[in-house]
Design a protein around this motif. Sequence first.
Motif, mmCIF file in Angstrom:
data_model
loop_
_atom_site.group_PDB
_atom_site.id
_atom_site.type_symbol
_atom_site.label_atom_id
_atom_site.label_comp_id
_atom_site.label_asym_id
_atom_site.label_seq_id
_atom_site.Cartn_x
_atom_site.Cartn_y
_atom_site.Cartn_z
ATOM 1 N N UNK A 75 0.707 -1.145 0.032
ATOM 2 C CA UNK A 75 0.011 -0.029 0.124
ATOM 3 C C UNK A 75 0.962 1.198 -0.006
ATOM 4 N N UNK A 76 1.955 1.331 0.582
ATOM 5 C CA UNK A 76 2.925 2.438 0.334
ATOM 6 C C UNK A 76 3.220 2.707 -0.853
ATOM 7 N N UNK A 77 3.545 1.606 -1.749
ATOM 8 C CA UNK A 77 3.977 1.640 -3.302
ATOM 9 C C UNK A 77 2.688 2.407 -4.007
ATOM 10 N N UNK A 78 1.525 1.835 -3.521
ATOM 11 C CA UNK A 78 0.298 2.490 -4.206
ATOM 12 C C UNK A 78 0.243 4.037 -3.848
ATOM 13 N N UNK A 79 0.559 4.296 -2.659
ATOM 14 C CA UNK A 79 0.501 5.808 -2.377
ATOM 15 C C UNK A 79 1.537 6.343 -3.079
ATOM 16 N N UNK A 80 2.649 6.075 -3.543
ATOM 17 C CA UNK A 80 3.653 6.606 -4.198
ATOM 18 C C UNK A 80 3.391 6.639 -5.460
ATOM 19 N N UNK A 81 2.636 5.801 -6.233
ATOM 20 C CA UNK A 81 2.097 5.885 -7.472
ATOM 21 C C UNK A 81 1.165 6.825 -7.739
ATOM 22 N N UNK A 82 0.324 6.967 -6.571
ATOM 23 C CA UNK A 82 -0.534 7.950 -6.917
ATOM 24 C C UNK A 82 -0.075 9.463 -6.649
ATOM 25 N N UNK A 83 1.012 9.676 -6.095
ATOM 26 C CA UNK A 83 1.750 10.672 -5.626
ATOM 27 C C UNK A 83 2.862 10.970 -6.711
ATOM 28 N N UNK A 84 2.642 10.251 -7.864
ATOM 29 C CA UNK A 84 3.436 10.751 -9.047
ATOM 30 C C UNK A 84 4.645 9.850 -9.414
#
Length: 258
Positions: A75-84
């Motif tokens: 889920x941290x990787x998903x946060x990073x993807x969402x943040x660019x």
Amino acid sequence: MSESHTPAPGRFRCCGVLIDGYAPASAVNALLDSRHGTARQTHLCNAFTLSLALRDDEYRGMLNDADINFSDGHYLAKVGLKRGESAMTERVYGPDLMFNTMDAGRERGLRHYLYGASPETVAKLKVELEAKLPGVDIVAAESPPFRPLTSEEATELEKRVAEAAPDVFWVGLGTPRQDQFVHEYADRLACTLVPVGAAFDFWSGNKPMAPKFVQKNGLEWAYRLATEPRRLWKRYLVGNTMFVYGVMTDRRRNSRES
């Protein structure tokens, strides 16, 4: 902090911690640049790591002092993807990072030092990795005492590492102890330190790794909780809740820190 030969990706801040936007392949490449004589602090961050960072200013500052903070959480990787961070389509999973770096490092003559777990586990880990990866150069496998090192023990460790001259020093002491060790000893040991926690138990065969489809769907936490509920319930149930809170309040927190 030292510079790697591999170009660094972008960074984003989550729960107060700077995370580097490495994907699994680029993370391996970053570690393949490791050379004895150049100190680098790395950490593998996930929901539990960041839940601790939210509550502990000193621990958060220690993580932010690192050369590289990999995203070891789905889920941290998903946060990073969402943040660019477009490369972060999946997490940098610690056990895979360890194995794949050792695999690719054979061609480059990369030298590895194993540090952690019990004497039986770390000895078995060395045997298993050498069987799976013929030609891998593991220069030492050591089980430390389950407490901070004395000044004399720390000096002796420095001497052993200097003699062995590893490029990558793999640490399996559990979170947050292994992160504290990396922060304290990277400069003293003059190589790249990578804390990989449960990888020692997984690759030694002590514990089963979650199936790939479970990992891909972000459910490893549930798998591990089911296999070790008494030991891990607080880590996942409390830690995951704190992580979600941290993500939801990041905008306010980041505006204060910018």
